[in-house]
Design an enzyme around this catalytic site. Structure first.
Site, short mmCIF file in Angstrom:
data_model
loop_
_atom_site.label_atom_id
_atom_site.label_comp_id
_atom_site.label_asym_id
_atom_site.label_seq_id
_atom_site.Cartn_x
_atom_site.Cartn_y
_atom_site.Cartn_z
N ASN A 200 0.81 -1.22 0.00
CA ASN A 200 0.00 0.00 0.00
C ASN A 200 0.85 1.27 0.00
O ASN A 200 0.31 2.37 -0.05
CB ASN A 200 -0.93 0.01 1.22
CG ASN A 200 -0.15 -0.02 2.53
OD1 ASN A 200 1.04 -0.33 2.56
ND2 ASN A 200 -0.81 0.32 3.61
N LYS A 201 2.16 1.16 0.06
CA LYS A 201 3.01 2.34 0.18
C LYS A 201 3.23 3.00 -1.19
O LYS A 201 2.80 2.47 -2.22
CB LYS A 201 4.32 1.97 0.85
CG LYS A 201 4.16 1.41 2.28
CD LYS A 201 3.41 2.36 3.21
CE LYS A 201 3.59 2.09 4.68
NZ LYS A 201 2.93 0.89 5.20
#
Ligand SMILES: *Cc1c(COP(=O)(O)O)cnc(C)c1O
Length: 393
Positions: A200-201
């Site tokens: 998700n980064k």
């Protein structure tokens, strides 16, 4: 020979995710390189390339590529000799992975509130905590400062306090890779900095992390601990307990490609934020997370608060309403001092009568912010928000 079939995973294209992975064009090429040279394991040259590129980007003397940001935080505490009964100060408004390594080590976390201008660690609360623990004769062994949602904490006053007491800082920059503070890369202000390449980064290796520092001795020690603490001997000699925390060469290959597009990803996320800002600026009762004047935020996630003096809308109502049409959004992180896991530990609010993180959690949410979010999909989010606010406020 029997042909082996491939398992096809079907995908629901209509769902809008909060922050999905976004690969560029070269990742496949570097992964192919790992395959064709059979550098699948154990280590391999792309790990070194990835580490060199990370430290070059951050401007640090070195970097160690690891399996996760959590592993990087754990090793940071280890190399600073944080152990049983040691105190570690940590931002309260964060993901649980910032704090868990403290208790892996048998140390004791003390949580520090945010300040309203950056949502990051409050210098006033930090100073009060230091004063209190100095009085008790038990200074912390380290301070973990988290940079939330793509924005650096206000490092100068925070570092001045930590330096005054001679306590080293670990910078949790898992969410702020690519941000700057006074022109310098986020993640490079503490003794050690931590990046995450979780899915998700802002860029991802599917799972991964890195430790950066100007202190190569600390990094060498982290690298040693990350590879089972093997002393140099053919028969595997061990004087220390280590971990299996090293990133694989295949995943490092993805990381090398992702670093090449990091700046594009930052620009795209900032553009997503700008579109939300423009489209929703006339909606009474919404306030976007401020961008502090001291640096550049990547706007990893577009975060906003709903002002209760303007509307009776609660963040959860908005989140549920978006979910009805398959749009993923999330509340602002639930502060650690409110988590069942951590509720019995000390907490220092911004001021005696104001806990900023409690307010941000009660009123805040994060909107879909992926760098691959199309303008059309973002309009779907914006239209829904407009209708929620018109209908209910
Ligand atoms: C994602 C994240 C981590 C953990 O990183 P992983 O790579 O998922 O282990 C730590 N701290 C913060 C603030 C994060 O957002």
């Amino acid at each position: 020979m029997k042909e082996r079939g491939r398992i096809l995973v079907t995908k629901n294209y209509s769902r809008i995710h909060l922050s999905p992975p976004h690969l560029g064009s070269n990742e496949r090429h570097y992964v192919e390189e790992a395959f064709s040279t059979n550098w699948i394991a154990p280590v391999g040259p792309l790990i070194q390339t990835f580490e060199k590129e990370i430290s070059r980007y951050a401007g640090t003397a070195g970097a160690v590529a690891l399996q996760s940001g959590t592993a990087a935080l754990h090793l940071a505490l280890q190399v600073l000799d944080v152990g049983q009964r040691d105190i570690v100060f940590c931002s309260t408004l964060t993901f649980v992975a910032s704090a868990n390594p403290i208790i892996y080590q048998g140390a004791i976390p003390v949580f520090i509130d945010s300040e309203p201008d950056s949502w990051n660690m409050s210098p006033a609360a930090l100073q009060r905590a230091f004063g209190h623990f100095e009085h008790k004769g038990h200074l912390p062994k380290a301070v973990i400062i988290v940079n939330l949602y793509g924005q650096s904490a206000d490092m100068d006053p925070l570092l001045a306090i930590c330096n005054k007491y001679g306590v080293p800082v670990i910078e949790d920059a898992a969410e702020s890779l690519g941000a700057t503070y006074k022109g310098k890369a986020s993640g490079t202000f503490g003794k050690l900095g931590v990046f995450s390449f979780n899915g998700n980064k802002i860029i991802t290796t599917s799972g991964g992390g890195a430790l950066v520092s100007d202190d190569c001795e600390l990094l060498d020690r982290a690298r040693f601990l990350a590879t089972q603490a093997r002393d140099p001997a053919v028969h595997y000699e061990h004087r220390h307990m280590g971990y299996n925390y090293r990133l694989s060469n295949v995943l490092a290959a993805i990381g090398v490609g992702q670093l090449e597009v990091l700046e594009e990803r930052i620009q795209a996320r900032r553009m997503v934020f700008d579109r939300y800002l423009k489209a929703l600026s006339s909606v009474q009762g919404i306030e976007f997370m401020p961008e502090a004047p001291y640096g550049r935020s990547t706007r990893w996630l577009t975060a906003l608060t709903v002002n209760i003096s303007w509307t009776s809308l609660k963040p959860m109502q908005i989140i549920e309403s978006l979910a009805e049409i398959d749009i993923e959004s999330r509340p602002v992180w639930k502060p650690m001092h409110l988590q069942p896991l951590y509720k019995d530990y000390d907490y220092y609010p911004h001021s005696i009568d104001e806990s900023v993180s409690d307010r941000l959690f009660a009123s805040g949410l994060c909107l879909p912010s992926g760098s691959s979010l199309s303008e059309e999909d973002q309009l779907r989010v914006i239209d829904r928000l407009n209708s929620i606010f018109n209908r209910l406020s």
